[in-house]
Write a protein that holds these residues in place. Sequence first.
Motif, mmCIF file in Angstrom:
data_model
loop_
_atom_site.group_PDB
_atom_site.id
_atom_site.type_symbol
_atom_site.label_atom_id
_atom_site.label_comp_id
_atom_site.label_asym_id
_atom_site.label_seq_id
_atom_site.Cartn_x
_atom_site.Cartn_y
_atom_site.Cartn_z
ATOM 1 N N GLN A 231 0.858 -1.180 0.000
ATOM 2 C CA GLN A 231 0.000 0.000 0.000
ATOM 3 C C GLN A 231 0.902 1.239 0.000
ATOM 4 O O GLN A 231 1.765 1.383 0.875
ATOM 5 N N GLU A 245 3.866 0.134 2.322
ATOM 6 C CA GLU A 245 3.822 -0.778 3.457
ATOM 7 C C GLU A 245 3.561 -2.177 2.931
ATOM 8 O O GLU A 245 2.644 -2.384 2.128
ATOM 9 N N VAL A 248 0.982 -8.716 4.411
ATOM 10 C CA VAL A 248 0.971 -10.109 3.993
ATOM 11 C C VAL A 248 -0.458 -10.641 3.846
ATOM 12 O O VAL A 248 -1.363 -10.183 4.525
ATOM 13 N N ARG A 249 -0.649 -11.584 2.944
ATOM 14 C CA ARG A 249 -1.903 -12.312 2.769
ATOM 15 C C ARG A 249 -1.573 -13.772 2.535
ATOM 16 O O ARG A 249 -0.505 -14.088 2.013
ATOM 17 N N PRO A 260 -4.436 -10.829 6.919
ATOM 18 C CA PRO A 260 -3.469 -11.170 7.973
ATOM 19 C C PRO A 260 -4.096 -11.406 9.342
ATOM 20 O O PRO A 260 -3.620 -12.258 10.085
ATOM 21 N N GLN A 261 -5.160 -10.677 9.679
ATOM 22 C CA GLN A 261 -5.755 -10.885 11.015
ATOM 23 C C GLN A 261 -6.166 -12.339 11.215
ATOM 24 O O GLN A 261 -6.246 -12.812 12.329
ATOM 25 N N ASN A 304 5.804 -4.871 8.873
ATOM 26 C CA ASN A 304 5.233 -5.043 10.214
ATOM 27 C C ASN A 304 5.943 -6.169 10.962
ATOM 28 O O ASN A 304 6.188 -7.224 10.396
ATOM 29 N N SER A 306 5.750 -8.482 14.493
ATOM 30 C CA SER A 306 4.911 -8.877 15.633
ATOM 31 C C SER A 306 5.669 -8.756 16.943
ATOM 32 O O SER A 306 6.877 -8.933 16.961
ATOM 33 N N ASP A 364 3.200 1.660 15.200
ATOM 34 C CA ASP A 364 2.014 1.428 14.384
ATOM 35 C C ASP A 364 0.755 1.579 15.238
ATOM 36 O O ASP A 364 0.809 1.418 16.461
ATOM 37 N N ASP A 365 -0.356 1.861 14.602
ATOM 38 C CA ASP A 365 -1.667 1.904 15.276
ATOM 39 C C ASP A 365 -1.636 2.800 16.506
ATOM 40 O O ASP A 365 -2.244 2.490 17.536
ATOM 41 N N ARG A 388 -6.167 4.269 12.256
ATOM 42 C CA ARG A 388 -7.247 4.741 11.392
ATOM 43 C C ARG A 388 -8.531 5.023 12.164
ATOM 44 O O ARG A 388 -9.384 5.771 11.685
ATOM 45 N N GLU A 421 -3.033 6.934 9.082
ATOM 46 C CA GLU A 421 -3.458 5.716 8.403
ATOM 47 C C GLU A 421 -4.950 5.745 8.117
ATOM 48 O O GLU A 421 -5.712 6.371 8.848
ATOM 49 N N GLY A 422 -5.364 5.027 7.094
ATOM 50 C CA GLY A 422 -6.786 4.791 6.860
ATOM 51 C C GLY A 422 -7.559 6.006 6.391
ATOM 52 O O GLY A 422 -8.728 6.171 6.736
ATOM 53 N N GLU A 424 -9.853 7.804 4.090
ATOM 54 C CA GLU A 424 -10.787 7.322 3.066
ATOM 55 C C GLU A 424 -11.493 8.461 2.351
ATOM 56 O O GLU A 424 -12.028 8.265 1.267
ATOM 57 N N PHE A 443 -7.285 4.232 1.672
ATOM 58 C CA PHE A 443 -7.952 3.847 0.435
ATOM 59 C C PHE A 443 -8.152 5.036 -0.499
ATOM 60 O O PHE A 443 -8.245 4.875 -1.707
ATOM 61 N N PRO A 448 -4.045 -1.524 -0.700
ATOM 62 C CA PRO A 448 -2.918 -2.447 -0.834
ATOM 63 C C PRO A 448 -3.092 -3.238 -2.132
ATOM 64 O O PRO A 448 -4.214 -3.623 -2.463
HETATM 65 P P1 C2E Z 1 -1.517 -2.237 9.872
HETATM 66 O O1 C2E Z 1 -0.060 -2.417 9.905
HETATM 67 O O2 C2E Z 1 -2.079 -1.122 10.674
HETATM 68 O O3 C2E Z 1 -1.888 -2.090 8.341
HETATM 69 C C1 C2E Z 1 -2.844 -1.241 7.858
HETATM 70 C C2 C2E Z 1 -4.130 -1.989 7.631
HETATM 71 O O4 C2E Z 1 -5.143 -1.027 7.334
HETATM 72 C C3 C2E Z 1 -4.080 -2.901 6.411
HETATM 73 O O5 C2E Z 1 -4.929 -4.014 6.677
HETATM 74 C C4 C2E Z 1 -4.680 -2.046 5.327
HETATM 75 O O6 C2E Z 1 -5.250 -2.783 4.282
HETATM 76 C C5 C2E Z 1 -5.732 -1.307 6.104
HETATM 77 N N1 C2E Z 1 -6.073 -0.047 5.474
HETATM 78 C C6 C2E Z 1 -5.245 0.795 4.818
HETATM 79 N N2 C2E Z 1 -5.909 1.890 4.395
HETATM 80 C C7 C2E Z 1 -7.192 1.749 4.798
HETATM 81 C C8 C2E Z 1 -8.375 2.544 4.665
HETATM 82 O O7 C2E Z 1 -8.378 3.613 4.095
HETATM 83 N N3 C2E Z 1 -9.509 2.066 5.227
HETATM 84 C C9 C2E Z 1 -9.550 0.887 5.865
HETATM 85 N N4 C2E Z 1 -10.708 0.488 6.372
HETATM 86 N N5 C2E Z 1 -8.467 0.096 6.013
HETATM 87 C C10 C2E Z 1 -7.289 0.524 5.491
HETATM 88 P P2 C2E Z 1 -4.458 -5.482 6.440
HETATM 89 O O8 C2E Z 1 -3.630 -5.576 5.224
HETATM 90 O O9 C2E Z 1 -5.662 -6.340 6.562
HETATM 91 O O10 C2E Z 1 -3.496 -5.718 7.668
HETATM 92 C C11 C2E Z 1 -3.995 -5.740 8.952
HETATM 93 C C12 C2E Z 1 -2.906 -5.831 9.970
HETATM 94 O O11 C2E Z 1 -2.221 -7.078 9.907
HETATM 95 C C13 C2E Z 1 -1.817 -4.790 9.783
HETATM 96 O O12 C2E Z 1 -2.256 -3.587 10.324
HETATM 97 C C14 C2E Z 1 -0.688 -5.405 10.550
HETATM 98 O O13 C2E Z 1 -0.809 -5.136 11.919
HETATM 99 C C15 C2E Z 1 -0.907 -6.874 10.325
HETATM 100 N N6 C2E Z 1 0.040 -7.350 9.308
HETATM 101 C C16 C2E Z 1 -0.031 -7.224 7.953
HETATM 102 N N7 C2E Z 1 1.050 -7.770 7.363
HETATM 103 C C17 C2E Z 1 1.828 -8.249 8.364
HETATM 104 C C18 C2E Z 1 3.092 -8.939 8.404
HETATM 105 O O14 C2E Z 1 3.759 -9.187 7.391
HETATM 106 N N8 C2E Z 1 3.569 -9.278 9.629
HETATM 107 C C19 C2E Z 1 2.886 -8.993 10.771
HETATM 108 N N9 C2E Z 1 3.424 -9.360 11.916
HETATM 109 N N10 C2E Z 1 1.706 -8.357 10.780
HETATM 110 C C20 C2E Z 1 1.179 -7.988 9.588
#
Ligand code: C2E
Length: 480
Positions: A231, A245, A248-249, A260-261, A304, A306, A364-365, A388, A421-422, A424, A443, A448
């Motif tokens: 993204q 950023e 992963v999926r 990823p969740q 990211n 963990s 983050d977050d 976000r 972040e986030g 929209e 978005f 992403p």
């Molecule tokens: P994160 O690091 O806070 O990543 C941002 C998440 O917000 C991503 O979800 C992204 O798709 C979503 N996002 C970005 N812009 C917007 C927006 O405008 N609106 C909304 N509603 N969502 C938005 P994603 O890809 O589902 O990832 C979720 C979380 O999973 C990530 O939060 C991160 O904490 C974790 N994650 C993702 N990849 C990895 C990884 O490789 N390793 C680890 N340990 N955690 C990961």
Amino acid sequence: PRDTETVIRPLRVDGSEGFVLTTRDVTDRRLLRAELAETGLRDQLTGLNNREGFMSRLRQALMTGGGDSVAVVLLDLEAFRGINDSRGHAAGDSILRSMAVAIDRLPETVRAAARMGADEFGLVVVGDQIGPEVGVIERSLHRSMRGLVIDDGPAVDVGFHCGYVVRTMRSDSAPDLVERADLALSAARTTRSGAPVAYESQMRAALVSRLRSEADLREALDQERLVVHYQPVVDLARGVITGVEALVRLRTVAGDLVPPQAFISQAEELGLIDQVGIHVMDTALRDCAVIEEVLGSRIRVAVNVSPEEIDADLPSRVADALVRNGVTGERVMIELTESAIVNHEDAAAVLADLRRLGCSVAIDDFGTGYSSLSYLVGLPVDEVKIDRSFVNRLGASDRSLALVRVLLQMSVTLGLSVTAEGIETVEQADILRGMGCPKAQGFLFARPMALTDLLAALQRCRGMFPCPDVTQSVGQTRPQ
Ligand code: C2E
Ligand code: MG
Ligand code: MG
């Protein structure tokens, strides 16, 4: 005294009857046999019992334990194979012997000790307060196994996992107890704390389902079905991409993408998160070069990490990945959550090491965890990513507006960068821009996307976002 063996035979000579007694001195033979039996029950390297010896001592303890509780404790050295491979078998042997010496020093409640397998040790503990007793044993062993110097090499800390079970019914047999302690040990292996884990009856069912999801996740890793999407992160004032950023999926066999969740916490529990992390890091570093080539300028790729990945080795794992992919640390940003940092004693040291590699570090977050601004001052971090949930409420909630404003003002003083972040909506972007927020992700600018889609978007829009849908025809006006 000597041991003898006598054979008596009847004898008849000329009508009279008698006996012939033949007596032999068998002392030496007996000693030899006893010694052999004993070696059969002993581990040659450490002098402790082996598994058979352990079982026989455990059976004895179960019969004679009296009113006291009897527990089986299993310990399994961490990273032993790594030491064996990197520093040689002699070093590995020394560590096993050090563990045996440490076990020898344990209190008398330890009735028997054994080397059960390659790097696994077993103890029979008898006492009336087993739980606290196991805690004492575990701490004592941890103290002994810290700072071992082997072959004049650098000192190593040898950690271990510890699982145990206390006999609850008189009918519990030695094999039952060892099997349960083994289940507790498996559960202990999925934690990083190293604290002893007691057997619980639901562990068997948990193990079965864990093995299944472990197989699924391992298969995804082996078959390279973990894919990384990117993204864009943009400079809010100009809309220019400054980085991506990596997210992963998991692609299922059927081809669906799992977010990823749905699997990160499982990977953490299964102890597979390091592998996932390395895979994402390698992929992101490799792709970074491709993105830069298409873009014609430098970017930074955020990865990211963990909480479970934070340990003293994290910087060296990152350093290895940088070397493997021929990328410098400046191109990498490590994203960690607040709670990961707050809950880790050595987080500050690990972050400092990462920054020495040239990497930057982001929280983050931000806002969802402790939100304690004070710790930002003391920690070696470069950037804060506003969660976000605050960005969402920017137009609606004064609290969110206040938090974002304070954070932005403070970041200037602390020399921190900020990404929102986030995002929209255009309204959210405008508010943030008005408050001087330097960077944005959401978005509104770009979702992403897979590497190929990102490259297409970059080419179409010359690195500017929001970018018209990449599937639209090329003739359309592009943002300047
Ligand atoms: P994160 O690091 O806070 O990543 C941002 C998440 O917000 C991503 O979800 C992204 O798709 C979503 N996002 C970005 N812009 C917007 C927006 O405008 N609106 C909304 N509603 N969502 C938005 P994603 O890809 O589902 O990832 C979720 C979380 O999973 C990530 O939060 C991160 O904490 C974790 N994650 C993702 N990849 C990895 C990884 O490789 N390793 C680890 N340990 N955690 C990961
Ligand atoms: Mg992130
Ligand atoms: Mg985030």
